[in-house]
Write a protein that holds these residues in place. Structure first.
Motif, PDB file in Angstrom:
ATOM      1  N   VAL A 124      47.084   2.067  16.147  1.00 40.61           N
ATOM      2  CA  VAL A 124      46.471   0.741  16.004  1.00 40.61           C
ATOM      3  C   VAL A 124      47.346  -0.094  15.076  1.00 40.61           C
ATOM      4  N   THR A 125      47.624  -1.324  15.493  1.00 45.33           N
ATOM      5  CA  THR A 125      48.399  -2.259  14.649  1.00 45.33           C
ATOM      6  C   THR A 125      47.618  -3.557  14.534  1.00 45.33           C
ATOM      7  N   VAL A 126      47.421  -4.042  13.299  1.00 44.71           N
ATOM      8  CA  VAL A 126      46.812  -5.359  13.099  1.00 44.71           C
ATOM      9  C   VAL A 126      47.867  -6.226  12.408  1.00 44.71           C
ATOM     10  N   ALA A 127      48.404  -7.190  13.139  1.00 50.12           N
ATOM     11  CA  ALA A 127      49.429  -8.089  12.588  1.00 50.12           C
ATOM     12  C   ALA A 127      48.781  -9.425  12.265  1.00 50.12           C
ATOM     13  N   THR A 128      48.778  -9.805  10.993  1.00 47.36           N
ATOM     14  CA  THR A 128      48.108 -11.047  10.584  1.00 47.36           C
ATOM     15  C   THR A 128      49.078 -12.220  10.640  1.00 47.36           C
ATOM     16  N   LYS A 129      48.532 -13.416  10.942  1.00 49.32           N
ATOM     17  CA  LYS A 129      49.326 -14.652  10.974  1.00 49.32           C
ATOM     18  C   LYS A 129      48.651 -15.698  10.099  1.00 49.32           C
ATOM     19  N   GLU A 130      49.066 -16.970  10.264  1.00 49.35           N
ATOM     20  CA  GLU A 130      48.506 -18.033   9.433  1.00 49.35           C
ATOM     21  C   GLU A 130      47.066 -18.322   9.847  1.00 49.35           C
ATOM     22  N   GLU A 131      46.297 -18.798   8.861  1.00 50.14           N
ATOM     23  CA  GLU A 131      44.939 -19.320   9.079  1.00 50.14           C
ATOM     24  C   GLU A 131      44.015 -18.333   9.779  1.00 50.14           C
ATOM     25  N   GLY A 132      44.119 -17.072   9.390  1.00 47.96           N
ATOM     26  CA  GLY A 132      43.168 -16.075   9.895  1.00 47.96           C
ATOM     27  C   GLY A 132      43.442 -15.590  11.291  1.00 47.96           C
ATOM     28  N   ALA A 133      44.510 -16.078  11.924  1.00 52.02           N
ATOM     29  CA  ALA A 133      44.832 -15.571  13.268  1.00 52.02           C
ATOM     30  C   ALA A 133      45.482 -14.197  13.130  1.00 52.02           C
ATOM     31  N   ALA A 134      45.246 -13.343  14.087  1.00 47.60           N
ATOM     32  CA  ALA A 134      45.821 -11.998  14.025  1.00 47.60           C
ATOM     33  C   ALA A 134      45.989 -11.464  15.435  1.00 47.60           C
ATOM     34  N   LYS A 135      46.845 -10.425  15.549  1.00 48.28           N
ATOM     35  CA  LYS A 135      47.038  -9.776  16.849  1.00 48.28           C
ATOM     36  C   LYS A 135      46.726  -8.304  16.677  1.00 48.28           C
ATOM     37  N   LEU A 136      45.812  -7.833  17.509  1.00 53.38           N
ATOM     38  CA  LEU A 136      45.412  -6.432  17.474  1.00 53.38           C
ATOM     39  C   LEU A 136      46.087  -5.721  18.638  1.00 53.38           C
ATOM     40  N   THR A 137      46.845  -4.662  18.342  1.00 45.24           N
ATOM     41  CA  THR A 137      47.514  -3.888  19.392  1.00 45.24           C
ATOM     42  C   THR A 137      47.072  -2.440  19.297  1.00 45.24           C
ATOM     43  N   ILE A 138      46.659  -1.878  20.418  1.00 43.52           N
ATOM     44  CA  ILE A 138      46.276  -0.462  20.454  1.00 43.52           C
ATOM     45  C   ILE A 138      47.109   0.219  21.521  1.00 43.52           C
ATOM     46  N   ASN A 139      47.801   1.302  21.101  1.00 41.70           N
ATOM     47  CA  ASN A 139      48.566   2.117  22.045  1.00 41.70           C
ATOM     48  C   ASN A 139      47.884   3.466  22.159  1.00 41.70           C
ATOM     49  N   CYS A 140      47.490   3.826  23.350  1.00 44.73           N
ATOM     50  CA  CYS A 140      46.762   5.080  23.523  1.00 44.73           C
ATOM     51  C   CYS A 140      47.071   5.648  24.905  1.00 44.73           C
ATOM     52  N   GLU A 141      47.290   6.980  24.956  1.00 48.83           N
ATOM     53  CA  GLU A 141      47.562   7.615  26.248  1.00 48.83           C
ATOM     54  C   GLU A 141      46.366   7.453  27.172  1.00 48.83           C
ATOM     55  N   LYS A 142      45.156   7.472  26.605  1.00 51.68           N
ATOM     56  CA  LYS A 142      43.943   7.347  27.416  1.00 51.68           C
ATOM     57  C   LYS A 142      43.517   5.887  27.423  1.00 51.68           C
ATOM     58  N   MET A 143      43.674   5.233  28.567  1.00 49.13           N
ATOM     59  CA  MET A 143      43.426   3.786  28.666  1.00 49.13           C
ATOM     60  C   MET A 143      41.968   3.435  28.398  1.00 49.13           C
ATOM     61  N   VAL A 144      41.040   4.323  28.837  1.00 46.44           N
ATOM     62  CA  VAL A 144      39.605   4.032  28.660  1.00 46.44           C
ATOM     63  C   VAL A 144      39.255   4.002  27.184  1.00 46.44           C
ATOM     64  N   ILE A 145      39.773   5.003  26.451  1.00 49.85           N
ATOM     65  CA  ILE A 145      39.495   5.057  25.004  1.00 49.85           C
ATOM     66  C   ILE A 145      40.098   3.840  24.323  1.00 49.85           C
ATOM     67  N   GLY A 146      41.328   3.485  24.726  1.00 51.26           N
ATOM     68  CA  GLY A 146      41.980   2.304  24.140  1.00 51.26           C
ATOM     69  C   GLY A 146      41.159   1.043  24.345  1.00 51.26           C
ATOM     70  N   THR A 147      40.646   0.864  25.569  1.00 53.91           N
ATOM     71  CA  THR A 147      39.864  -0.339  25.891  1.00 53.91           C
ATOM     72  C   THR A 147      38.596  -0.404  25.039  1.00 53.91           C
ATOM     73  N   MET A 148      37.894   0.742  24.904  1.00 52.82           N
ATOM     74  CA  MET A 148      36.639   0.749  24.132  1.00 52.82           C
ATOM     75  C   MET A 148      36.908   0.553  22.640  1.00 52.82           C
ATOM     76  N   LEU A 149      38.027   1.133  22.172  1.00 47.38           N
ATOM     77  CA  LEU A 149      38.364   1.020  20.752  1.00 47.38           C
ATOM     78  C   LEU A 149      38.700  -0.427  20.398  1.00 47.38           C
TER      79      LEU A 149
END
Length: 1085
Positions: free
Chosen positions: A1050-1075
């Motif tokens: 899991v990666t949370v990259a923060t930007k200006e004014e509270g914007a952020a990008k959440l990236t999840i890399n997971c072998e199991k796509m279903v778990i990734g989607t729910m997470l």
């Protein structure tokens, strides 16, 4: 042969099938047999199978859907051609149900290291858009990403996708405009055509008309909308004129061309020498629509060169030349002889060349052109001869000096033996005579005599019209012609009958004495004609010219109606108004708007802001720095003693290998850094999007240069400080690394060099961590302590896994760590002093982590299993303790708290009738024999949820009652934390790209804008451990699923004014989607 075990036979069979397809034979019956071989190991067979599937996937959709998992595996193949073919097949299956899979595949391919795969992704975008237009927004994001690609292979394809999906989004082109102009010369030919056409439309919206001064100066030209812009004129007078081509215009107002406009014209000009006719035509239309008049001439020579191509190419080029030659006659005049007609030319080419010659005719060259026309009239091609006679008529109309000459020539043609030539001459003479009828009464008399011989209806009708219209000039002949025509009235064609009626009416009005009876006879014949048009005309004319009591006031004006002066017809080119279509387009060719045609925009009145095309210099400098660092600094995972071997491998590879530096998963990390710096995927670094990568590599290079000498000292010091436990943990880490590499790499490398490289890696990462840590504030150190708290529980899990694989020295940990009991062990007691010392070497802080400072990252969330009212006094709550479940490492520990709120005791608390989904297991808690009234007791059970969020259902029994209860885990509790270094994290993340990566843009909650609260909320939502990170803008977390040990990053990259990008890399796509959903909820609420 396809079912054979031998690859050679399969290959032979596939070659034959593909050969049959090439010959146009239908081989769809073989689809089931071919699709089985898509999983074949032989790459040559695989390629041919994909060629077949691309051809038939659309027809055999149901069978193709059965193999969709194989295509998805193909998307991760080391060979770039297989990856591209898999995506091509996937996008050919036109079924809406697989739209999400196609979307993920396209997103993955758009980030691929191979430009060929990225190009295929661009090709797949329009296919997906046509299948599901609702995906437009997501596809635009992919297009925006691919437009930033610096490789020539991708440019043409992505612009094609842009034109198909969102041609109105011109803002996407601004930043890439200059790059596209500069890349244009190297893009493949069909890409050049698409880009040039797109840039033509772009330039028409962004730049001013370079010919606005000329349109003001030309007296006869239409006044353009620039004519009224006096204010703009005054403003532009202040600027200096950069153009030497139009000095005459300087008197009015100097026009200064935008440098970007000039860039486009300069970079497209060399393409006029392209071997591809479509590219030359595209550049020609760009110059015609965008260039100043003085510069348009350069395209004439290139277009004339194309007239030596095939007749199909000639046809399209001549259509465009015919349109251009109306407005820009002078451009093609030097090449007049190139448009002379050859006897071998097809008719349609001859007619178009005639059109061009007629457009180019003027006082100076008309004699030459007319001599040519005289020769053409002798041709055997009747259609061409007719067109030549019309061309002579047009020349006579346009150039007054040669009108008489042309007319005399046409009259001579009236004695031609060929009836078609005579007929066409009559029609043209009729049009010419209308200009000066009084001078040419002899010609009218001569034509009247032809009525006996000419049988072509149009010619007969033209002669009758002329005699009727100018009957006053031939008063003796006209009644006689009517007499002859009345005889043959019933046998004439409809068009001739109508002209006989008109002639009778006109003669009745001018010479009623001689023609009264004839007219009545003709009208009576017409009254009973089969054609209702003729009957109506006869009835109308009778009422108009023969006054009766019933006829109205119109009959008084009959003479004015019939014998009114008619304007002479204007003979114009059929190409006159075609230039409102973009030249070179299908719409221009057909002279009708074709489907998908986009109008060429009008020039803007005021120039839009040119700064939108400026690319920030910082970015480019930063990218350059990144490239330099990537080239100079060796990534830490490549620092092993067998570096020479790796170099040898790279030398052996051919320059254009299929997999482009991707020789299996072993070197994926190396090839990523290589290709990022390579010219083929120059934008690879930008696309990766994480600024921290470059920072990390810079740090690595710094520590390499500055601290090379100090490394050995550091190693010795740290080894002394950390004592024996640390050495043990290091050996554990190195052995784990070793095993991981042994799985992936061939067993040639020695374990000694492996452990050496790992020790070096550890010490390096430690030195870079201590460096960065000096600059951090105390508050940050505290945060990092808290992040480190989730790591220790991962160690015993590793221990269990290692027991299964190898006998490791990790068992020695039991010497200094009390074995944790599964019954509600608090986290504090889980860490001893010595383990805290061990952690000191791994964390980012120097402060000694005493057990007192470590507390649970957050209070564990409790869930209600049984309410006290439902349970008749017995209430049960459960929580996921996040402790390893000692009887079975693949189970999640669930801690239950039983409370007896009743007045009587509860006995024999136990589980019965467990109902689970397939694959799930449960380890029951020990039976609680007695729970006194008002008392509380805890118990721990283990559940293997099999990496799913399905509920475990069972009955909770006491000595008197049974209660149906269930335990459903949040997805975040199905994982255990693992400790990774920053390099390991990046390496693993690189292998889980594409369909295994899910990215979401979020706006963080106001209370969740700092690093500490982000870490706390993520760790509360999911049982993960914090990964050290060089950037303060990113938080990284890692874990593995409890059952299958699939990696979750899991990666949370923060930007200006509270914007952020959440990236999840997971072998199991279903778990990734729910997470994603759970973490999204935690960070935004």
């Amino acid at each position: 042969m396809l079912d054979s075990n031998k690859d050679s036979l399969k290959l032979e069979a596939m070659k034959r099938i593909v050969a049959m397809i090439a010959r146009g034979k239908n081989t769809s019956d073989l689809f089931p047999a071919v699709v089985k071989n898509v999983a074949c190991k032989n790459i040559e067979v695989k390629k041919l199978v994909y060629v077949y599937l691309v051809r038939y996937a659309e027809e055999q959709q149901d069978l193709a859907l059965l193999s969709i998992s194989t295509f998805q595996r193909g998307l991760k193949d080391p060979n770039q051609l297989i990856r591209a073919s898999a995506l091509r097949v996937l996008s050919s299956i036109r079924v809406t149900i697989i739209v999400p899979i196609m979307m993920l595949a396209i997103k993955e391919a758009a980030s691929d290291m191979s430009p060929y795969v990225r190009k295929t992704a661009a090709h797949a975008i329009p296919k997906l858009y046509s299948l599901d237009p609702e995906q437009k927004d997501q596809l635009i994001e992919v297009i925006e990403k691919l437009l930033a690609d610096k490789t020539t292979l991708v440019a043409g394809s992505v612009v094609m996708a842009f034109e198909e999906v969102c041609p109105e989004r011109i803002d996407l082109i601004h930043k890439n405009y200059r790059k596209l102009c500069n890349l244009l010369i190297d893009v493949e030919e069909w890409g050049q055509v698409v880009i040039i056409n797109m840039l033509t439309r772009y330039a028409r919206t962004q730049f001013l008309n370079p010919n606005m001064n000329e349109s003001l100066l030309e007296e006869g030209s239409d006044k353009t909308f620039y004519g009224s812009d006096e204010d703009e004129d005054e403003e532009e007078e202040e600027e200096k004129d950069k153009k030497a081509e139009a000095p005459a215009m300087a008197k009015r107002k100097p026009y200064v061309m935008d440098p970007d406009h000039r860039l486009l014209l300069r970079n497209t000009k060399p393409l006029l020498q392209s071997r591809n006719a479509a590219v030359v035509m595209a550049v020609a239309q760009l110059y015609f629509h965008l260039a100043p008049k003085a510069e348009v001439g350069v395209i004439a020579k290139a277009l004339v060169r194309l007239l030596r191509s095939h007749s199909e190419v000639q046809y399209v080029v001549l259509q465009n030349v015919a349109t251009m030659s109306i407005k820009r006659r002078g451009m093609f005049e030097p090449y007049l002889k190139s448009f002379y007609i050859r006897s071998t030319d097809p008719t349609q080419i001859k007619v178009l060349k005639l059109e061009v010659l007629t457009n180019l005719a003027n006082e100076t060259n008309i004699s030459t052109i007319l001599r040519e026309f005289q020769t053409y009239i002798k041709s055997m091609d009747k259609d061409f001869v007719a067109a030549t006679i019309q061309a002579i008529g047009r020349c006579a109309t346009n150039i007054g000096e040669v009108r008489d000459t042309c007319l005399n020539g046409l009259v001579q043609l009236l004695s031609n033996r060929d009836e078609l030539v005579v007929a066409e001459s009559v029609v043209v003479i009729k049009k010419l005579l209308q200009m000066q009828p009084e001078k040419h009464s002899d010609i009218i008399k001569h034509m009247a005599k032809l009525t006996d011989n000419i049988q072509v209806p149009m010619a007969r009708a033209s002669i009758l019209w002329l005699i009727g219209e100018y009957c006053e000039h031939v008063p003796k002949i006209a009644p006689d012609v009517l007499r002859k025509m009345a005889k043959s009235f019933t046998n004439e064609e409809d068009i001739v009958k109508l002209q006989i009626i008109n002639l009778a009416a006109k003669l009745y009005l001018t010479n009623s004495k001689q023609t009264k009876l004839l007219t009545q006879y003709v009208l009576n014949l017409a009254k009973y004609d089969q054609n209702y048009d003729i009957r109506d005309r006869a009835r109308f004319i009778r009422q108009l010219i023969v006054p009766t009591e019933k006829s109205g006031a119109l009959s008084k004006y009959a003479k004015k109606l019939f014998l009114a002066l008619k304007p002479a017809p204007v003979l114009e080119s059929p190409f006159k108004d075609r230039d409102h279509f973009q030249l070179g387009s299908l719409s221009h060719l057909l002279n009708a708007k074709a489907g998908g045609y986009q109008e060429l925009p009008d020039w803007p009145e005021a120039a839009p802001d040119p700064s939108v095309r400026n690319v920030e210099v910082k970015d480019s400098v930063f990218t350059l720095l990144e490239r330099v660092t990537t080239l100079t600094s060796v990534p830490e995972w490549t620092k092993c003693s067998s570096r020479e071997k790796r170099k040898e491998k790279k030398v052996e590879k051919p320059f254009y290998s299929d997999s482009e530096g991707e020789s299996g998963p072993t070197e994926s990390a190396d090839s990523e850094s290589d290709s990022a710096s390579g010219s083929e995927s120059g934008s690879g670094i930008e696309e990766s999007g994480s600024g921290s990568e470059s920072e990390e590599s810079e740090e690595g290079s710094e520590s390499e240069e500055e601290e090379e000498e100090e490394k050995e000292k550091d190693k010795k010091k740290k080894k002394k400080e950390l004592k024996k436990p640390v050495q043990e943990s290091e050996s554990e880490q190195s052995s784990e690394e070793e095993e991981r590499k042994h799985e992936r790499k061939s067993k040639q490398r020695k374990s000694e060099s492996e452990s050496e490289s790992d020790e070096e890696e550890d010490s390096e990462s430690e030195s870079s961590q201590t460096e960065s840590e000096d600059s951090e504030s105390e508050a940050e150190v505290k945060k990092k302590k808290k992040a480190a708290e989730s790591k220790p529980p991962s160690k015993p899990v590793k221990k269990d896994n290692k027991k299964e694989k190898k006998e490791m020295s990790l068992l020695d940990l039991d010497d200094f760590e009390p074995a944790p009991s599964p019954q509600a062990t608090p986290v504090n007691s889980f860490l001893s002093n010595s383990l805290a010392t061990d952690l000191e070497g791994l964390s980012l802080s120097d402060a000694v982590l005493s057990p007192a400072t470590i507390s649970p990252s957050s209070a564990l969330k409790s869930y209600e299993m049984l309410h006290r009212i439902t349970g008749e006094g017995l209430s049960v709550e459960y929580c996921f303790s996040r402790q390893p479940f000692s009887p079975d490492a693949n189970m999640v520990a669930v801690q239950m708290q039983f409370t007896n709120n009743a007045t009587s005791d509860t006995k024999n608390l136990h589980m019965e009738d467990v109902k689970l989904q397939s694959g799930m297991r449960v380890k029951e808690f020990p039976e609680i024999e007695l729970l006194p009234a008002g008392e509380m007791v805890t118990a721990v059970m283990g559940i293997d949820f099999c990496d799913s969020t399905q509920a475990a259902n069972f009955q909770l029994c006491t000595h008197t009652r049974k209660f149906f209860v269930s335990i459903q885990p949040p997805v975040g509790e199905l994982m255990r934390p693992v400790f990774l270094t920053e390099n390991e994290f990046k390496k693993e993340q690189g292998q889980l790209m594409g369909m295994n990566e899910i990215t979401e843009k979020i706006t963080l909650d106001v209370k969740c804008r700092n690093e500490h609260s982000i870490v706390q909320r993520v760790i509360t939502a999911a049982n993960l451990s914090r990964v050290p990170c060089g950037s303060d803008k990113e938080c990284r977390f890692a874990g593995r699923t409890v059952t299958s040990s699939s990696l979750v990053l899991v990666t949370v990259a923060t930007k200006e004014e509270g914007a952020a990008k959440l990236t999840i890399n997971c072998e199991k796509m279903v778990i990734g989607t729910m997470l994603v959903k759970d973490i999204l909820l935690a960070l935004t609420q």
